[in-house]
Structures are given as structure tokens and as C-alpha cells.
Design a protein around this motif. Structure first.
Motif, PDB file in Angstrom:
ATOM      1  N   SER A  39       0.853  -1.188   0.000  1.00 42.42           N
ATOM      2  CA  SER A  39       0.000   0.000   0.000  1.00 42.42           C
ATOM      3  C   SER A  39       0.890   1.240   0.000  1.00 42.42           C
ATOM      4  O   SER A  39       1.890   1.291   0.711  1.00 42.42           O
ATOM      5  N   LEU A  40       0.503   2.225  -0.787  1.00 49.81           N
ATOM      6  CA  LEU A  40       1.244   3.475  -0.840  1.00 49.81           C
ATOM      7  C   LEU A  40       0.780   4.380   0.299  1.00 49.81           C
ATOM      8  O   LEU A  40      -0.401   4.662   0.445  1.00 49.81           O
ATOM      9  N   ILE A  41       1.726   4.824   1.123  1.00 52.00           N
ATOM     10  CA  ILE A  41       1.444   5.740   2.215  1.00 52.00           C
ATOM     11  C   ILE A  41       1.902   7.125   1.775  1.00 52.00           C
ATOM     12  O   ILE A  41       3.064   7.329   1.450  1.00 52.00           O
ATOM     13  N   GLN A  42       0.970   8.062   1.756  1.00 49.87           N
ATOM     14  CA  GLN A  42       1.260   9.424   1.319  1.00 49.87           C
ATOM     15  C   GLN A  42       1.820  10.249   2.475  1.00 49.87           C
ATOM     16  O   GLN A  42       1.563   9.952   3.634  1.00 49.87           O
ATOM     17  N   PRO A  43       2.576  11.299   2.169  1.00 50.54           N
ATOM     18  CA  PRO A  43       3.061  12.183   3.231  1.00 50.54           C
ATOM     19  C   PRO A  43       1.883  12.832   3.964  1.00 50.54           C
ATOM     20  O   PRO A  43       0.833  13.084   3.380  1.00 50.54           O
ATOM     21  N   GLY A  44       2.069  13.075   5.253  1.00 49.30           N
ATOM     22  CA  GLY A  44       1.012  13.703   6.033  1.00 49.30           C
ATOM     23  C   GLY A  44       1.269  13.572   7.520  1.00 49.30           C
ATOM     24  O   GLY A  44       2.307  13.080   7.948  1.00 49.30           O
ATOM     25  N   ASN A  45       0.304  13.997   8.308  1.00 48.76           N
ATOM     26  CA  ASN A  45       0.399  13.975   9.772  1.00 48.76           C
ATOM     27  C   ASN A  45      -0.757  13.180  10.343  1.00 48.76           C
ATOM     28  O   ASN A  45      -1.851  13.167   9.775  1.00 48.76           O
ATOM     29  N   PHE A  46      -0.545  12.549  11.497  1.00 46.73           N
ATOM     30  CA  PHE A  46      -1.620  11.916  12.239  1.00 46.73           C
ATOM     31  C   PHE A  46      -1.228  11.839  13.706  1.00 46.73           C
ATOM     32  O   PHE A  46      -0.061  11.976  14.060  1.00 46.73           O
ATOM     33  N   MET A  47      -2.221  11.641  14.547  1.00 45.31           N
ATOM     34  CA  MET A  47      -1.988  11.510  15.986  1.00 45.31           C
ATOM     35  C   MET A  47      -1.840  10.030  16.313  1.00 45.31           C
ATOM     36  O   MET A  47      -2.687   9.225  15.934  1.00 45.31           O
ATOM     37  N   MET A  48      -0.775   9.670  17.027  1.00 41.83           N
ATOM     38  CA  MET A  48      -0.497   8.282  17.373  1.00 41.83           C
ATOM     39  C   MET A  48      -0.611   8.121  18.885  1.00 41.83           C
ATOM     40  O   MET A  48      -0.150   8.965  19.639  1.00 41.83           O
ATOM     41  N   GLY A  49      -1.223   7.031  19.289  1.00 42.77           N
ATOM     42  CA  GLY A  49      -1.370   6.747  20.714  1.00 42.77           C
ATOM     43  C   GLY A  49      -2.817   6.513  21.070  1.00 42.77           C
ATOM     44  O   GLY A  49      -3.671   6.304  20.205  1.00 42.77           O
ATOM     45  N   ASP A  50      -3.095   6.543  22.341  1.00 46.10           N
ATOM     46  CA  ASP A  50      -4.442   6.296  22.848  1.00 46.10           C
ATOM     47  C   ASP A  50      -5.237   7.599  22.796  1.00 46.10           C
ATOM     48  O   ASP A  50      -5.340   8.330  23.785  1.00 46.10           O
ATOM     49  N   THR A  51      -5.804   7.896  21.630  1.00 46.61           N
ATOM     50  CA  THR A  51      -6.492   9.174  21.428  1.00 46.61           C
ATOM     51  C   THR A  51      -7.821   9.262  22.186  1.00 46.61           C
ATOM     52  O   THR A  51      -8.348  10.347  22.377  1.00 46.61           O
ATOM     53  N   LYS A  52      -8.357   8.127  22.656  1.00 46.56           N
ATOM     54  CA  LYS A  52      -9.625   8.143  23.392  1.00 46.56           C
ATOM     55  C   LYS A  52      -9.424   8.000  24.895  1.00 46.56           C
ATOM     56  O   LYS A  52     -10.384   7.877  25.634  1.00 46.56           O
ATOM     57  N   ALA A  53      -8.179   7.959  25.348  1.00 47.37           N
ATOM     58  CA  ALA A  53      -7.832   7.852  26.770  1.00 47.37           C
ATOM     59  C   ALA A  53      -8.460   6.619  27.419  1.00 47.37           C
ATOM     60  O   ALA A  53      -9.039   6.685  28.490  1.00 47.37           O
ATOM     61  N   LEU A  54      -8.358   5.469  26.756  1.00 46.43           N
ATOM     62  CA  LEU A  54      -8.920   4.226  27.271  1.00 46.43           C
ATOM     63  C   LEU A  54      -7.906   3.399  28.059  1.00 46.43           C
ATOM     64  O   LEU A  54      -8.286   2.493  28.790  1.00 46.43           O
ATOM     65  N   SER A  55      -6.643   3.696  27.927  1.00 46.37           N
ATOM     66  CA  SER A  55      -5.612   2.909  28.604  1.00 46.37           C
ATOM     67  C   SER A  55      -5.146   3.619  29.873  1.00 46.37           C
ATOM     68  O   SER A  55      -5.319   4.825  30.029  1.00 46.37           O
ATOM     69  N   PRO A  56      -4.522   2.870  30.798  1.00 49.26           N
ATOM     70  CA  PRO A  56      -4.023   3.497  32.031  1.00 49.26           C
ATOM     71  C   PRO A  56      -2.915   4.507  31.748  1.00 49.26           C
ATOM     72  O   PRO A  56      -2.301   4.492  30.688  1.00 49.26           O
ATOM     73  N   GLU A  57      -2.640   5.344  32.720  1.00 48.08           N
ATOM     74  CA  GLU A  57      -1.639   6.409  32.553  1.00 48.08           C
ATOM     75  C   GLU A  57      -0.247   5.875  32.249  1.00 48.08           C
ATOM     76  O   GLU A  57       0.554   6.551  31.618  1.00 48.08           O
TER      77      GLU A  57
END
Length: 86
Positions: A39-57
Motif C-alpha cells: 500500500s502506498l502511504i502518502q506524506p502527512g500527519n496523524f496523531m499516534m497513541g491512545d487518542t480516546k484515553a482508554l488505557s491506564p496512565e
């Protein structure tokens, strides 16, 4: 077995016909086998991690951070296993 072979040949013919059409009416057949498995991945930005705050600190998914790709690249479709590296 015959059905699979007929299906694959039909798919190849369809890909060839689609890739032959261009703005001028006749094009060059370009078939890139990488497109079947990559798959071709285009340049860009995204947020990585637990964006919904479902995991422990103390989770490795935190803190949420921004990731930027500055160039495009191909990546394998599907899972990668350890035996694939040997």
C-alpha cells in the motif's frame, strides 16, 4: 483450480484494459506487481497513541503524539511475522 486460474486471468485482463486507457485513448500497459501486496502511504500527519484515553496512565500508548511522514513509501499489506525476516 480451473476457476481460480480463470479468475486470475480475468483479473489480469481487466487490469490491463484499465491501465491501457488514457486521456489520448491509447496508453501503455503499466502493471506494478507491488500494488497487489503493498500500500502506498502518502506524506502527512496523524496523531499516534491512545487518542480516546482508554488505557491506564502508564500505558506505552501514552502520551498521544503527532507523527509526520515527509515522503511517500510503500508498506506491506497484512501482518508481518518473525519468520518473514529470516
Amino acid at each position: 483450480m480451473k476457476i481460480i486460474l480463470i479468475f486470475l486471468l480475468s483479473l489480469l485482463l481487466l487490469v490491463s484494459l484499465v491501465s491501457c486507457t488514457s486521456a489520448g485513448g491509447i496508453g501503455v500497459v503499466t502493471f506494478d506487481p507491488l500494488l497487489l501486496f503493498m500500500s502506498l502511504i502518502q506524506p502527512g500527519n496523524f496523531m499516534m497513541g491512545d487518542t480516546k484515553a482508554l488505557s491506564p496512565e502508564v500505558s506505552p500508548l501514552r502520551p498521544v503524539h503527532s507523527v509526520a511522514f515527509t515522503y511517500s513509501f510503500y508498506i506491506k499489506k497484512g501482518e508481518v511475522y518473525e519468520q518473514g525476516f529470516s
